[in-house]
Design a protein around this motif. Sequence first.
Motif, PDB file in Angstrom:
ATOM      1  N   GLN A 196      -9.304  -0.763   0.775  1.00  0.00           N
ATOM      2  CA  GLN A 196      -8.450  -1.721   1.466  1.00  0.00           C
ATOM      3  C   GLN A 196      -8.073  -1.135   2.816  1.00  0.00           C
ATOM      4  O   GLN A 196      -7.677   0.027   2.915  1.00  0.00           O
ATOM      5  N   ASP A 197      -8.192  -1.938   3.861  1.00  0.00           N
ATOM      6  CA  ASP A 197      -7.910  -1.466   5.213  1.00  0.00           C
ATOM      7  C   ASP A 197      -6.412  -1.367   5.472  1.00  0.00           C
ATOM      8  O   ASP A 197      -5.613  -2.129   4.920  1.00  0.00           O
ATOM      9  N   LEU A 198      -6.060  -0.422   6.329  1.00  0.00           N
ATOM     10  CA  LEU A 198      -4.703  -0.288   6.849  1.00  0.00           C
ATOM     11  C   LEU A 198      -4.787  -0.565   8.344  1.00  0.00           C
ATOM     12  O   LEU A 198      -5.478   0.159   9.075  1.00  0.00           O
ATOM     13  N   ILE A 199      -4.098  -1.610   8.803  1.00  0.00           N
ATOM     14  CA  ILE A 199      -4.263  -2.116  10.157  1.00  0.00           C
ATOM     15  C   ILE A 199      -2.937  -2.032  10.906  1.00  0.00           C
ATOM     16  O   ILE A 199      -1.903  -2.479  10.387  1.00  0.00           O
ATOM     17  N   LYS A 241       1.776  -0.941  -0.681  1.00  0.00           N
ATOM     18  CA  LYS A 241       1.947  -1.592   0.616  1.00  0.00           C
ATOM     19  C   LYS A 241       1.324  -0.656   1.645  1.00  0.00           C
ATOM     20  O   LYS A 241       1.671   0.533   1.697  1.00  0.00           O
ATOM     21  N   ARG A 265       0.131  -4.752  10.872  1.00  0.00           N
ATOM     22  CA  ARG A 265      -0.044  -5.678   9.748  1.00  0.00           C
ATOM     23  C   ARG A 265       0.103  -4.922   8.435  1.00  0.00           C
ATOM     24  O   ARG A 265      -0.428  -3.818   8.290  1.00  0.00           O
ATOM     25  N   ASP A 266       0.804  -5.527   7.492  1.00  0.00           N
ATOM     26  CA  ASP A 266       0.950  -4.930   6.163  1.00  0.00           C
ATOM     27  C   ASP A 266      -0.080  -5.533   5.209  1.00  0.00           C
ATOM     28  O   ASP A 266      -0.121  -6.755   5.015  1.00  0.00           O
ATOM     29  N   ASN A 267      -0.919  -4.686   4.657  1.00  0.00           N
ATOM     30  CA  ASN A 267      -1.844  -5.098   3.608  1.00  0.00           C
ATOM     31  C   ASN A 267      -1.336  -4.596   2.266  1.00  0.00           C
ATOM     32  O   ASN A 267      -0.376  -3.811   2.197  1.00  0.00           O
ATOM     33  N   ASP A 268      -1.969  -5.015   1.201  1.00  0.00           N
ATOM     34  CA  ASP A 268      -1.542  -4.535  -0.112  1.00  0.00           C
ATOM     35  C   ASP A 268      -2.749  -4.440  -1.030  1.00  0.00           C
ATOM     36  O   ASP A 268      -3.783  -5.082  -0.810  1.00  0.00           O
ATOM     37  N   VAL A 269      -2.603  -3.626  -2.039  1.00  0.00           N
ATOM     38  CA  VAL A 269      -3.617  -3.487  -3.081  1.00  0.00           C
ATOM     39  C   VAL A 269      -2.896  -3.094  -4.365  1.00  0.00           C
ATOM     40  O   VAL A 269      -1.888  -2.385  -4.327  1.00  0.00           O
ATOM     41  N   ASN A 316       0.047   0.347   5.612  1.00  0.00           N
ATOM     42  CA  ASN A 316       0.169   0.129   7.050  1.00  0.00           C
ATOM     43  C   ASN A 316      -0.382   1.331   7.795  1.00  0.00           C
ATOM     44  O   ASN A 316      -0.584   2.407   7.221  1.00  0.00           O
ATOM     45  N   SER A 371      -8.733   3.121   6.227  1.00  0.00           N
ATOM     46  CA  SER A 371      -9.058   2.421   4.986  1.00  0.00           C
ATOM     47  C   SER A 371      -8.780   3.347   3.810  1.00  0.00           C
ATOM     48  O   SER A 371      -9.266   4.481   3.771  1.00  0.00           O
TER      49      SER A 371
END
Length: 326
Positions: A171-174, A152, A177-181, A154, A161
């Motif tokens: 994968q970007d960290l913004i 997860k 917003r929560d991104n995942d990989v 953030n 990234s």
Amino acid sequence: MRSLLALLPLTVLLTGCSGVQAMSEGAGFGSQLFNQLMLLFLVVTGISYALVLVFLTVAVVGRRNEGGEARLKTLLIAWVGFILIGLILLTLVSFMSDRREAREGADQTPLKVTISANQWWWGVEYQNDDPTQIVHTANELHLPVGRPVQFKLNASDVIHSLWIPALAGKQDLIPGRDNDVRIVPTRIGRYRAQCAEFCGLQHAHMAFDVTVESPKAFAAWYAAQLKPPPEPTDPGVKGGQDFFMTHACANCHTIAGTPAGGRTGPDLTHIASRSTIAAGTLPMSRGNLMGWIANPQGVKPGVRMPAVGMTPDELHAVASYLETLK
């Protein structure tokens, strides 16, 4: 000219085709699929390029020979057919590879890890349903080989990234917003991660070590991370701890089992067990540790860690204390 051609093979050394930060290492399932796709794309596009050269040659020569236009027309029809088949092949293989990566390790419970990006360091938190089993660390990542890991992601300030070339893509960290990989490490070893999105002055000095190890070794590391560091008994080390707890250090950093609970800077609970400091900028050593504490702006200009005024004796004491945090 001959000397230049002789030097051409040496340019391969500049491509980063091996090492702890090389995509070609294939130490993760996603990285392996990427390398296979890259090889296929190179073959298809290489053949396409070769055919273009052939067509150009036929077009030039054919203009001088009778029947050249007819041959060129036949070749162009074959060229269009090859392009269509090649595009369909690359599309299908890309789709199938994406599905394969999604299915890999689906029958296992993934290790859940939250990574937070900050200017310019990485916060790492190993999630667990039992709050007492959550591990906090910084600028390092330990992973068990063969087990899927769900990240997860953030960011607290600007866009960053996460990129671990040997294991997976970016994968970007913004912020906000929560991104995942999801990755599956497949080879034991030590690798390097890097921020791959320009995030400010010290973007290049925002890296961390990734250690892929056996499940047994990972379990031992995890158990050690859950334990607070021992209380110092040496008077000099105790003096370093007292200085740390009564000055700005404790306001920014966390050390488990102590009053230090700051969240502005990296967690230092087990800093002495890490191989680098300052997010991969310097190897861990007493000299580098003291230099970093005494003058962080001299090491990473613009970093948010302030210089805390201290005498040489206090500097030695604080460094001695931090060296016990293993």
